[in-house]
Design a protein around this motif. Structure first.
Motif, mmCIF file in Angstrom:
data_model
loop_
_atom_site.group_PDB
_atom_site.id
_atom_site.type_symbol
_atom_site.label_atom_id
_atom_site.label_comp_id
_atom_site.label_asym_id
_atom_site.label_seq_id
_atom_site.Cartn_x
_atom_site.Cartn_y
_atom_site.Cartn_z
ATOM 1 N N GLN A 138 0.812 -1.227 0.000
ATOM 2 C CA GLN A 138 0.000 0.000 0.000
ATOM 3 C C GLN A 138 0.840 1.269 0.000
ATOM 4 N N ILE A 139 2.148 1.121 0.129
ATOM 5 C CA ILE A 139 3.013 2.293 0.292
ATOM 6 C C ILE A 139 3.764 2.582 -1.009
ATOM 7 N N ASP A 140 3.897 3.872 -1.335
ATOM 8 C CA ASP A 140 4.705 4.276 -2.484
ATOM 9 C C ASP A 140 6.154 4.405 -2.008
ATOM 10 N N ASP A 191 8.790 4.945 -3.614
ATOM 11 C CA ASP A 191 9.582 5.963 -4.307
ATOM 12 C C ASP A 191 9.346 7.358 -3.735
ATOM 13 N N TYR A 192 8.466 7.473 -2.743
ATOM 14 C CA TYR A 192 8.184 8.783 -2.156
ATOM 15 C C TYR A 192 9.481 9.350 -1.569
ATOM 16 N N PRO A 193 9.751 10.648 -1.836
ATOM 17 C CA PRO A 193 11.002 11.215 -1.325
ATOM 18 C C PRO A 193 10.955 11.463 0.183
ATOM 19 N N ILE A 237 13.533 5.657 1.696
ATOM 20 C CA ILE A 237 12.938 4.358 2.031
ATOM 21 C C ILE A 237 12.968 3.342 0.889
#
Lengths: 245, 291
Positions: free
Chosen positions: A79-81, A83-85, A131
């Motif tokens: 459920q998590i992106d 690639d989020y900075p 991450i």
């Protein structure tokens, strides 16, 4: 004590879970199992206040809805992106958002709590990594650290054991044991099977309704499994009274 | 060289345009960062087109254009969210249908109400038309928007990274979403004066994704994005002045060149950097392989 009474969730015109009642005492780790589409995630989302529900959910006697800060949630990794900075440190710091309050910067105490949480899951040296540059197991531990940093009483974890390495599993089980000793309540959605289910104090077997709620050995009987997963499940070469434990 | 730089500044319209360009060069990428990380880059395009009916109506009744544009921009995001929540239609389709129908309504209204409205100026921007009032308005909106982002940074970070988690701990996700949409809509409205409806998205998304290839945190993405946005605005304006190009396309092309450079040469993620690194790694291991 988490108490759920007659909980039903109507999701876009379909009754996804119906008339669920159970209670979990402090210091218990409870696994929730059931086939795909059984309503496990729906039930957790309703308890988190993300879906409208009928029925009652209470923590220590007061409605769960009014004590959201006492509930920590570890989402499924999918459920998590990734690639989020954002760095691991700042993901864990999110747990302090409501405690910190609007228009304020995190306190020194919050920073110490975040540091301790990352240290507990053995990730302090990778705290400044983005991450996406962590392994699957490390990513799971970042979210476990976030849940720890929230200092909650009730923990919902959605399939935390999916796709992780042995080291992460050992760290997670260690953390769970500590939380149990501290009198916290853990509800874990699981896709595991067999011996792994022995790690739970109790199991909830779900398929739209609650089919069983007992110790793992008592829940994982052939009869219960067939009620949850259908008659055609292949169960050859297993002792009939305890086929999956 | 100095003359070359100072010459355009002797004209008031150019001073206004450059000032507004610098301000939207900062504002657009900072706000656009939120579009990029939420994978909604095209929403900027949708809103930019959806404000047209608002402009036509405001023009007809002689009310402030900004108000009409803002109302219809927000209405379009509400319609998209409503379609997505009430049906199984996915967000890209909801955006496509809203964008096309609002724009169609806008063009129809322009004709019906016989607005004296330069559609080409709206579509492509016109630096000649930037007034001192526009500059002040842009500045005010930018200062307020940047201040709000600073104040609610940690909540917006939580919301855009993990909406479910943010909702679960009790953050008012609908208000945060409303605030973001309002910020995005206002930014588009002030930005389109300079670069036009079609290309304002390039200034919102381009510098933000360029920065995304260079840094690892959201606030760094905003800072680097703002720097790149200002560069693109200023370079684009000078190119527009000396080469007699339309300002919007000139800025959008500079944005694209900067993005192309980062895509190829980013130290961590550049396409060429990666291939050079693997070649170097192969060469340096070769002697050992031969042994």
């Amino acid at each position: 004590m988490l108490e759920v009474e007659h909980l039903s969730v109507d999701y876009r015109g379909v009754l996804a879970v119906e008339d669920i009642s159970f209670a979990i005492a402090p210091g218990q780790i409870v696994g929730m199992i059931g086939p795909n589409g059984a309503g496990k995630s729906t039930l957790v989302k309703a308890l988190l206040g993300l879906l409208p529900m009928q029925g009652r959910a209470a923590l220590h006697g007061a409605p769960l809805q009014r004590q959201r800060h006492r509930v920590a949630y570890v989402p499924q990794r999918s459920q998590i992106d990734w690639d989020y900075p954002i760095t691991a440190w700042n993901v864990v710091m999110m747990a302090r958002t409501t405690t910190t309050g609007w228009l304020r910067q995190p306190s020194r105490q919050s920073r110490q709590i975040v540091q301790a949480a990352l240290e507990r899951v053995n990730l302090l040296d990778l705290a400044q990594r983005q991450i996406g540059q962590l392994s699957g197991g490390q990513q799971q531990r970042v979210f476990l650290a976030r849940a720890l940093a929230q200092q909650a009483d009730l923990f919902f974890l959605d399939e935390p054991f999916t796709g992780i390495d042995k080291k992460t599993e050992a760290i997670m089980l260690g953390v769970f044991a500590e939380l149990r000793a501290q009198g916290k309540t853990l509800l874990i959605c699981s896709h595991e099977w067999g011996d792994a289910l022995q790690r739970y104090d109790r199991l909830l077997l779900l398929n739209r309704t609650l089919l069983a709620n007992d110790a793992p050995q008592s829940v994982m009987t052939l009869e219960n499994i067939q009620r949850a997963y259908g008659e055609n499940l292949h169960v050859a070469n297993r002792p009939a009274e305890m086929p999956f434990c | 060289m100095l003359d070359w730089l100072l010459d355009p500044l002797s004209y008031e319209f150019m001073r206004n345009a450059l000032a507004a360009g610098v301000v939207i060069g900062i504002l657009c990428p900072v706000v656009g960062t939120y579009l990029v990380v939420q994978r909604m880059a095209l929403l900027g395009d949708v809103i930019a087109h959806a404000i047209l009916p608002g402009l036509a109506i405001a023009n007809f009744f002689g009310i402030e254009m900004l108000l009409g544009a803002f109302a219809f921009g927000m209405l379009s995001t509400a319609v998209i969210t409503w379609i997505r929540n009430q049906s199984r239609v996915k967000i890209d389709s909801a955006m496509a249908v809203t964008f096309a129908s609002f724009f169609a309504l806008g063009v129809t209204l322009l004709t019906l109400l016989q607005s004296r409205f330069d559609l080409e100026e709206l579509l492509f921007g016109d630096i000649l038309s930037v007034t001192a009032t526009d500059v002040w308005r842009t500045c005010t909106i930018a200062v307020v928007a940047l201040l709000l982002i600073r104040l609610f940074y940690k909540e917006l970070l939580f919301y855009t990274f993990d909406r479910t988690g943010a909702e679960a701990v009790g953050l008012p996700v609908n208000w945060l979403n409303f605030g973001l949409m309002a910020g995005i809509t206002l930014t588009l409205i002030v930005g389109m004066k300079i670069v036009g409806v079609i290309l304002v998205v390039s200034l919102m998304v381009g510098p933000a994704i360029t920065a995304y290839l260079l840094v690892k945190e959201l606030h760094q993405m905003m800072a680097v994005g703002a720097l790149l946005g200002v560069m693109a605005s200023v370079i684009g304006m000078y190119a527009s002045y000396y080469l007699d190009l339309p300002s919007g396309p000139a800025i959008a092309l500079v944005v694209f060149v900067l993005f192309g450079l980062a895509l190829l040469l980013s130290p961590s993620q550049g396409v060429l950097t990666r291939s050079w690194r693997s070649q170097y790694a192969r060469k340096s291991t070769q002697p050992y392989v031969k042994k």
